[in-house]
Design a protein around this motif. Sequence first.
Motif, PDB file in Angstrom:
ATOM      1  N   ALA A 199       1.395   0.094  -4.176  1.00  9.80           N
ATOM      2  CA  ALA A 199       0.188   0.827  -4.594  1.00  9.80           C
ATOM      3  C   ALA A 199      -0.526   0.094  -5.726  1.00  9.80           C
ATOM      4  O   ALA A 199      -1.762   0.045  -5.774  1.00  9.80           O
ATOM      5  CB  ALA A 199       0.567   2.240  -5.026  1.00  9.80           C
ATOM      6  N   LEU A 200       0.253  -0.506  -6.645  1.00  9.05           N
ATOM      7  CA  LEU A 200      -0.343  -1.271  -7.751  1.00  9.05           C
ATOM      8  C   LEU A 200      -1.027  -2.527  -7.222  1.00  9.05           C
ATOM      9  O   LEU A 200      -2.130  -2.877  -7.657  1.00  9.05           O
ATOM     10  CB  LEU A 200       0.734  -1.639  -8.771  1.00  9.05           C
ATOM     11  CG  LEU A 200       0.258  -2.334 -10.048  1.00  9.05           C
ATOM     12  CD1 LEU A 200      -0.712  -1.456 -10.817  1.00  9.05           C
ATOM     13  CD2 LEU A 200       1.456  -2.713 -10.918  1.00  9.05           C
ATOM     14  N   ARG A 201      -0.406  -3.184  -6.266  1.00  9.29           N
ATOM     15  CA  ARG A 201      -1.044  -4.367  -5.662  1.00  9.29           C
ATOM     16  C   ARG A 201      -2.323  -3.962  -4.936  1.00  9.29           C
ATOM     17  O   ARG A 201      -3.337  -4.670  -5.001  1.00  9.29           O
ATOM     18  CB  ARG A 201      -0.088  -5.061  -4.685  1.00  9.29           C
ATOM     19  CG  ARG A 201       1.067  -5.768  -5.350  1.00  9.29           C
ATOM     20  CD  ARG A 201       1.727  -6.768  -4.401  1.00  9.29           C
ATOM     21  NE  ARG A 201       2.192  -6.136  -3.164  1.00  9.29           N
ATOM     22  CZ  ARG A 201       3.361  -5.540  -3.027  1.00  9.29           C
ATOM     23  NH1 ARG A 201       4.197  -5.447  -4.059  1.00  9.29           N
ATOM     24  NH2 ARG A 201       3.723  -5.011  -1.862  1.00  9.29           N
ATOM     25  N   ALA A 202      -2.292  -2.817  -4.243  1.00  8.17           N
ATOM     26  CA  ALA A 202      -3.476  -2.341  -3.524  1.00  8.17           C
ATOM     27  C   ALA A 202      -4.614  -2.038  -4.503  1.00  8.17           C
ATOM     28  O   ALA A 202      -5.788  -2.316  -4.213  1.00  8.17           O
ATOM     29  CB  ALA A 202      -3.135  -1.110  -2.704  1.00  8.17           C
ATOM     30  N   GLU A 203      -4.271  -1.489  -5.666  1.00  8.35           N
ATOM     31  CA  GLU A 203      -5.286  -1.210  -6.692  1.00  8.35           C
ATOM     32  C   GLU A 203      -5.934  -2.510  -7.163  1.00  8.35           C
ATOM     33  O   GLU A 203      -7.159  -2.592  -7.326  1.00  8.35           O
ATOM     34  CB  GLU A 203      -4.645  -0.487  -7.868  1.00  8.35           C
ATOM     35  CG  GLU A 203      -5.615  -0.163  -8.991  1.00  8.35           C
ATOM     36  CD  GLU A 203      -4.928   0.467 -10.195  1.00  8.35           C
ATOM     37  OE1 GLU A 203      -5.592   0.593 -11.252  1.00  8.35           O
ATOM     38  OE2 GLU A 203      -3.733   0.821 -10.095  1.00  8.35           O
ATOM     39  N   LEU A 204      -5.096  -3.539  -7.362  1.00  6.21           N
ATOM     40  CA  LEU A 204      -5.626  -4.830  -7.786  1.00  6.21           C
ATOM     41  C   LEU A 204      -6.543  -5.416  -6.724  1.00  6.21           C
ATOM     42  O   LEU A 204      -7.653  -5.883  -7.032  1.00  6.21           O
ATOM     43  CB  LEU A 204      -4.466  -5.787  -8.065  1.00  6.21           C
ATOM     44  CG  LEU A 204      -4.837  -7.257  -8.341  1.00  6.21           C
ATOM     45  CD1 LEU A 204      -5.758  -7.385  -9.547  1.00  6.21           C
ATOM     46  CD2 LEU A 204      -3.574  -8.104  -8.532  1.00  6.21           C
ATOM     47  N   MET A 205      -6.120  -5.382  -5.473  1.00  8.64           N
ATOM     48  CA  MET A 205      -6.941  -5.951  -4.402  1.00  8.64           C
ATOM     49  C   MET A 205      -8.255  -5.195  -4.259  1.00  8.64           C
ATOM     50  O   MET A 205      -9.306  -5.781  -3.986  1.00  8.64           O
ATOM     51  CB  MET A 205      -6.164  -5.927  -3.091  1.00  8.64           C
ATOM     52  CG  MET A 205      -4.917  -6.794  -3.089  1.00  8.64           C
ATOM     53  SD  MET A 205      -5.267  -8.515  -3.537  1.00  8.64           S
ATOM     54  CE  MET A 205      -3.589  -9.182  -3.553  1.00  8.64           C
ATOM     55  N   ALA A 206      -8.213  -3.893  -4.452  1.00  2.88           N
ATOM     56  CA  ALA A 206      -9.435  -3.089  -4.360  1.00  2.88           C
ATOM     57  C   ALA A 206     -10.417  -3.486  -5.465  1.00  2.88           C
ATOM     58  O   ALA A 206     -11.635  -3.556  -5.234  1.00  2.88           O
ATOM     59  CB  ALA A 206      -9.093  -1.607  -4.461  1.00  2.88           C
ATOM     60  N   LEU A 207      -9.904  -3.742  -6.662  1.00  2.73           N
ATOM     61  CA  LEU A 207     -10.773  -4.183  -7.760  1.00  2.73           C
ATOM     62  C   LEU A 207     -11.432  -5.521  -7.439  1.00  2.73           C
ATOM     63  O   LEU A 207     -12.606  -5.737  -7.757  1.00  2.73           O
ATOM     64  CB  LEU A 207      -9.953  -4.303  -9.038  1.00  2.73           C
ATOM     65  CG  LEU A 207      -9.540  -3.007  -9.738  1.00  2.73           C
ATOM     66  CD1 LEU A 207      -8.578  -3.315 -10.883  1.00  2.73           C
ATOM     67  CD2 LEU A 207     -10.753  -2.245 -10.251  1.00  2.73           C
ATOM     68  N   LEU A 208     -10.693  -6.408  -6.806  1.00  2.00           N
ATOM     69  CA  LEU A 208     -11.219  -7.740  -6.509  1.00  2.00           C
ATOM     70  C   LEU A 208     -12.254  -7.731  -5.389  1.00  2.00           C
ATOM     71  O   LEU A 208     -13.045  -8.667  -5.276  1.00  2.00           O
ATOM     72  CB  LEU A 208     -10.068  -8.684  -6.146  1.00  2.00           C
ATOM     73  CG  LEU A 208      -9.048  -8.938  -7.259  1.00  2.00           C
ATOM     74  CD1 LEU A 208      -7.963  -9.874  -6.769  1.00  2.00           C
ATOM     75  CD2 LEU A 208      -9.708  -9.482  -8.508  1.00  2.00           C
TER      76      LEU A 208
END
Length: 210
Positions: A199-208
């Motif tokens: 979920a944390l990785r998904a949050e990062l990818m969404a920001l990018l």
Amino acid sequence: MTVNTSSASARAEARTTGSADAVASTVPAGREPDPLIDIAQRLLKEIGEDPERDGLRDTPDRFARWWREFIDYQPGTTDTLFEATTTSQMVVVSDIMVWSLCEHHLLPFNCSITIAYRPEQTLLGLSKFARVAHRHAHRLQVQERLVADIAQEISDTTRAADVAVIAKGEHLCMTMRGIKAGALMTSTAFLGKFGEDSALRAELMALLQR
């Protein structure tokens, strides 16, 4: 036909002397010429060029200076820290462009680098992310090690367990030799929760992607 061997020898000696004088003229008094200059001159000869012709006469010296500038790169201060006011935020610094050299072919590659971390006690000064990235790019590298090196230094400096580094790179060892096809390579290094929490990785990818 008569060949004046003494004149030919004199011309050859003059060319050799001229080459040595050209190298010596770029070296401060009391210092030995950079061995890279001789390497560049021999390389030019091996590929069928004349190091003394116009356009190439100063190339060995420029070649040597560039290599020294690249390898001896000094990034300046990379560990300026500030007190963190919260430990719940994700800090993301993106689009840091660096150039490095592929250690397999000695050809350049460039990377657009994103660095993310979750501060625990300290914040790293904003410009330091680019300085850290450039420090690790200024050596013979592979992209996979580049992102790992950057992630580890950010973690060590900030004492943050959760660090992510993403790099997208174009490698001239692929685009100008071999298959000669343009392509981007993506490498990642995830430390701490970034490697454990999808979920944390998904949050990062969404920001990018914004």
